[in-house]
Design a protein around this motif. Structure first.
Motif, PDB file in Angstrom:
ATOM      1  N   ASP A  98      21.037  28.247  -3.410  1.00  0.00           N
ATOM      2  CA  ASP A  98      20.027  28.865  -4.281  1.00  0.00           C
ATOM      3  C   ASP A  98      20.605  30.140  -4.910  1.00  0.00           C
ATOM      4  O   ASP A  98      20.028  31.215  -4.813  1.00  0.00           O
ATOM      5  N   ASP A  99      21.764  29.990  -5.534  1.00  0.00           N
ATOM      6  CA  ASP A  99      22.422  31.158  -6.120  1.00  0.00           C
ATOM      7  C   ASP A  99      22.732  30.993  -7.604  1.00  0.00           C
ATOM      8  O   ASP A  99      23.493  31.768  -8.180  1.00  0.00           O
ATOM      9  N   GLY A 100      22.118  29.960  -8.215  1.00  0.00           N
ATOM     10  CA  GLY A 100      22.366  29.716  -9.634  1.00  0.00           C
ATOM     11  C   GLY A 100      21.234  30.240 -10.501  1.00  0.00           C
ATOM     12  O   GLY A 100      20.138  30.542 -10.007  1.00  0.00           O
ATOM     13  N   PRO A 101      21.466  30.346 -11.813  1.00  0.00           N
ATOM     14  CA  PRO A 101      20.404  30.801 -12.715  1.00  0.00           C
ATOM     15  C   PRO A 101      19.317  29.743 -12.876  1.00  0.00           C
ATOM     16  O   PRO A 101      19.601  28.543 -12.835  1.00  0.00           O
ATOM     17  N   VAL A 102      18.083  30.205 -13.054  1.00  0.00           N
ATOM     18  CA  VAL A 102      16.952  29.290 -13.267  1.00  0.00           C
ATOM     19  C   VAL A 102      16.819  29.034 -14.761  1.00  0.00           C
ATOM     20  O   VAL A 102      16.593  29.980 -15.533  1.00  0.00           O
TER      21      VAL A 102
ATOM     22  N   ARG B  13       0.840  -1.195   0.000  1.00  0.00           N
ATOM     23  CA  ARG B  13       0.000   0.000   0.000  1.00  0.00           C
ATOM     24  C   ARG B  13       0.875   1.245   0.000  1.00  0.00           C
ATOM     25  O   ARG B  13       1.705   1.447   0.888  1.00  0.00           O
ATOM     26  N   ILE B  14       0.706   2.099  -0.996  1.00  0.00           N
ATOM     27  CA  ILE B  14       1.426   3.368  -1.084  1.00  0.00           C
ATOM     28  C   ILE B  14       0.497   4.473  -0.605  1.00  0.00           C
ATOM     29  O   ILE B  14      -0.655   4.562  -1.042  1.00  0.00           O
ATOM     30  N   SER B  15       0.991   5.323   0.267  1.00  0.00           N
ATOM     31  CA  SER B  15       0.159   6.417   0.767  1.00  0.00           C
ATOM     32  C   SER B  15       0.637   7.792   0.318  1.00  0.00           C
ATOM     33  O   SER B  15      -0.111   8.768   0.412  1.00  0.00           O
ATOM     34  N   GLU B  16       1.876   7.878  -0.176  1.00  0.00           N
ATOM     35  CA  GLU B  16       2.415   9.187  -0.564  1.00  0.00           C
ATOM     36  C   GLU B  16       3.526   9.008  -1.585  1.00  0.00           C
ATOM     37  O   GLU B  16       4.312   8.071  -1.507  1.00  0.00           O
ATOM     38  N   ILE B  17       3.556   9.940  -2.542  1.00  0.00           N
ATOM     39  CA  ILE B  17       4.653  10.021  -3.496  1.00  0.00           C
ATOM     40  C   ILE B  17       5.307  11.384  -3.323  1.00  0.00           C
ATOM     41  O   ILE B  17       4.617  12.405  -3.265  1.00  0.00           O
ATOM     42  N   ASP B  18       6.639  11.408  -3.268  1.00  0.00           N
ATOM     43  CA  ASP B  18       7.377  12.661  -3.154  1.00  0.00           C
ATOM     44  C   ASP B  18       8.123  12.936  -4.453  1.00  0.00           C
ATOM     45  O   ASP B  18       8.903  12.098  -4.923  1.00  0.00           O
ATOM     46  N   TYR B  19       7.878  14.120  -4.998  1.00  0.00           N
ATOM     47  CA  TYR B  19       8.519  14.551  -6.243  1.00  0.00           C
ATOM     48  C   TYR B  19       9.503  15.679  -5.946  1.00  0.00           C
ATOM     49  O   TYR B  19       9.243  16.547  -5.102  1.00  0.00           O
ATOM     50  N   HIS B  20      10.610  15.674  -6.677  1.00  0.00           N
ATOM     51  CA  HIS B  20      11.564  16.778  -6.572  1.00  0.00           C
ATOM     52  C   HIS B  20      12.287  16.940  -7.903  1.00  0.00           C
ATOM     53  O   HIS B  20      12.878  15.990  -8.419  1.00  0.00           O
ATOM     54  N   VAL B  21      12.217  18.144  -8.451  1.00  0.00           N
ATOM     55  CA  VAL B  21      12.925  18.472  -9.684  1.00  0.00           C
ATOM     56  C   VAL B  21      14.254  19.090  -9.279  1.00  0.00           C
ATOM     57  O   VAL B  21      14.295  20.210  -8.760  1.00  0.00           O
ATOM     58  N   ALA B  22      15.332  18.358  -9.487  1.00  0.00           N
ATOM     59  CA  ALA B  22      16.652  18.827  -9.074  1.00  0.00           C
ATOM     60  C   ALA B  22      17.238  19.743 -10.139  1.00  0.00           C
ATOM     61  O   ALA B  22      17.292  19.391 -11.324  1.00  0.00           O
ATOM     62  N   VAL B  23      17.677  20.919  -9.705  1.00  0.00           N
ATOM     63  CA  VAL B  23      18.334  21.887 -10.581  1.00  0.00           C
ATOM     64  C   VAL B  23      19.569  22.389  -9.855  1.00  0.00           C
ATOM     65  O   VAL B  23      19.482  22.797  -8.686  1.00  0.00           O
ATOM     66  N   ASP B  24      20.709  22.342 -10.517  1.00  0.00           N
ATOM     67  CA  ASP B  24      21.959  22.711  -9.871  1.00  0.00           C
ATOM     68  C   ASP B  24      21.912  24.133  -9.320  1.00  0.00           C
ATOM     69  O   ASP B  24      21.618  25.090 -10.045  1.00  0.00           O
ATOM     70  N   ARG B  25      22.150  24.251  -8.019  1.00  0.00           N
ATOM     71  CA  ARG B  25      22.229  25.520  -7.295  1.00  0.00           C
ATOM     72  C   ARG B  25      20.947  26.350  -7.413  1.00  0.00           C
ATOM     73  O   ARG B  25      20.966  27.577  -7.367  1.00  0.00           O
ATOM     74  N   VAL B  26      19.827  25.643  -7.531  1.00  0.00           N
ATOM     75  CA  VAL B  26      18.515  26.286  -7.503  1.00  0.00           C
ATOM     76  C   VAL B  26      17.640  25.503  -6.523  1.00  0.00           C
ATOM     77  O   VAL B  26      17.486  24.285  -6.656  1.00  0.00           O
ATOM     78  N   ALA B  27      17.088  26.200  -5.531  1.00  0.00           N
ATOM     79  CA  ALA B  27      16.213  25.550  -4.552  1.00  0.00           C
ATOM     80  C   ALA B  27      14.841  25.321  -5.171  1.00  0.00           C
ATOM     81  O   ALA B  27      14.188  26.268  -5.623  1.00  0.00           O
TER      82      ALA B  27
END
Length: 220
Positions: free
Chosen positions: A213-217, A91-105
């Motif tokens: 969090d100091d890189g360009p988006v 049984r799955i109750s939650e999925i966590d997503y994260h889009v990783a971008v270098d030096r961007v929070a």
């Protein structure tokens, strides 16, 4: 006799009746007790990754046959269609997503789920919609929002963790699956949906510290 006395007496009587009503209602409908829980899954902020991985492994040493809520963290992000490969039918109750971008929070997007692999796979659309509806207040956060939503809409390999329910033996089997970085279990008596979740991100190699969090988006 003061002409306002009857009026004042009426106001005073009304105040007394109102106070009595509040007391009666408080007795008849007592306030709900606040739910207090210290249970959490995932590393503490700044915790060394090696320490967390050891702690997660130890959490699976039980020999009982009770179900435990657990956090499965991936070595690398996977696409949503691959979630059933790693859940072992649990049984799955939650999925966590994260889009990783270098030096961007970028935010971790958590999607709660009813039972079923189909809704788990489709949860990437819910994650994109949640991101698109998030208010922003400056140009950088708007650019981050648009970037994250766009990549989720494109089915990026951005599933970083899942929360599921299984016995220690079942969870140990999942922990041995290629591509799984860690599985951490709570005690069997932990209540559903009242524990905190903070997944170990694939890019967190030394410590579970906030990203720079100091890189360009990027545009896309």
């Amino acid at each position: 006799m003061d002409a306002l006395t009857p009026r004042r007496a009426g106001i005073a009587a009304a105040a007394v009746l109102f106070a009595i009503l509040i007391v009666v209602l408080g007795w008849a409908i007592p306030p709900r007790s606040a739910i207090i829980s210290t249970d959490r899954l995932g590393p503490e902020s700044g915790e060394p990754v090696a320490h967390y991985l050891e702690r997660a492994q130890k959490s699976l040493q039980g020999t009982d046959s009770d179900g435990h809520w657990a956090l499965l963290s991936f070595a690398e992000g996977v696409t949503a269609d691959r979630i059933p490969e790693f859940s072992g039918g649990l049984r799955i109750s939650e999925i966590d997503y994260h889009v990783a971008v270098d030096r961007v929070a970028t935010p971790i997007i958590s999607i709660g789920l009813p039972a079923g692999d189909g809704v788990a796979v489709a949860s990437v659309r819910s994650a994109a919609a949640q991101m698109e509806s998030t208010p922003t207040y400056d140009d950088r956060s708007t650019r981050v929002k648009n970037l994250v939503a766009s990549r989720l809409r494109a089915d990026c390999p951005c599933v970083v963790a899942i929360v599921l329910h299984g016995t220690p033996a079942q969870l140990r089997t999942l922990a041995a699956h290629p591509g799984v970085r860690a599985v951490e279990a709570l005690p069997a008596d932990a209540s559903a949906a009242v524990f905190a979740v903070s997944p170990l991100l694939p890019e967190q190699l030394e410590s579970a510290s906030p990203p720079f969090d100091d890189g360009p988006v990027p545009d896309n």
